[in-house]
Design a protein around this motif. Structure first.
Motif, PDB file in Angstrom:
ATOM      1  N   GLU A   1       1.057   4.063  -2.919  1.00 38.79           N
ATOM      2  CA  GLU A   1       0.843   5.476  -2.606  1.00 38.79           C
ATOM      3  C   GLU A   1       2.010   6.326  -3.102  1.00 38.79           C
ATOM      4  OE1 GLU A   1       0.736   7.981   1.475  1.00 38.79           O
ATOM      5  OE2 GLU A   1      -0.642   6.278   1.406  1.00 38.79           O
TER       6      GLU A   1
ATOM      7  N   GLU B   1       0.830  -1.208   0.000  1.00 42.25           N
ATOM      8  CA  GLU B   1       0.000   0.000   0.000  1.00 42.25           C
ATOM      9  C   GLU B   1       0.863   1.256   0.000  1.00 42.25           C
ATOM     10  OE1 GLU B   1      -2.688  -0.239   3.294  1.00 42.25           O
ATOM     11  OE2 GLU B   1      -3.793  -1.925   2.428  1.00 42.25           O
ATOM     12  N   LYS B   2       1.938   1.236   0.793  1.00 44.80           N
ATOM     13  CA  LYS B   2       2.834   2.393   0.853  1.00 44.80           C
ATOM     14  C   LYS B   2       3.524   2.606  -0.494  1.00 44.80           C
ATOM     15  CE  LYS B   2       6.426   4.433   3.690  1.00 44.80           C
ATOM     16  NZ  LYS B   2       7.309   4.267   4.850  1.00 44.80           N
TER      17      LYS B   2
END
Length: 82
Positions: free
Chosen positions: A69, A65-66
């Protein structure tokens, strides 16, 4: 052992641990009793290794997810600067 953690079923299937849905009670709907399932039941011998696998899966998911992003932010910055 009753396991209520999120994503537990993915770890259970991945490790091929036998499990069953945990029925925790009944709910009244339209005049009928309907079973309520919450979590999974496994043998206590597999509990510690399951928690380790779930923790690892959570860490990997957070990293993905990081990374996603960061890619999105770089894309936005490129659009802004261009």
């Amino acid at each position: 052992v009753h396991i209520e953690r999120a994503n537990a079923v993915f770890a259970l299937k991945r490790m091929k641990i036998p499990y069953a849905k945990a029925m925790v009670g009944f709910d009244q709907r339209k005049g009928r009793s309907v079973p309520v399932f919450n979590g999974y039941v496994i043998h206590k011998d597999h509990e510690t290794e399951l928690h380790k696998i779930i923790d690892e899966m959570d860490v990997k998911r957070a990293e993905r997810e990081k990374e996603k992003e960061m890619k999105e932010m770089v894309k936005l910055w490129r659009t802004l600067v261009s």
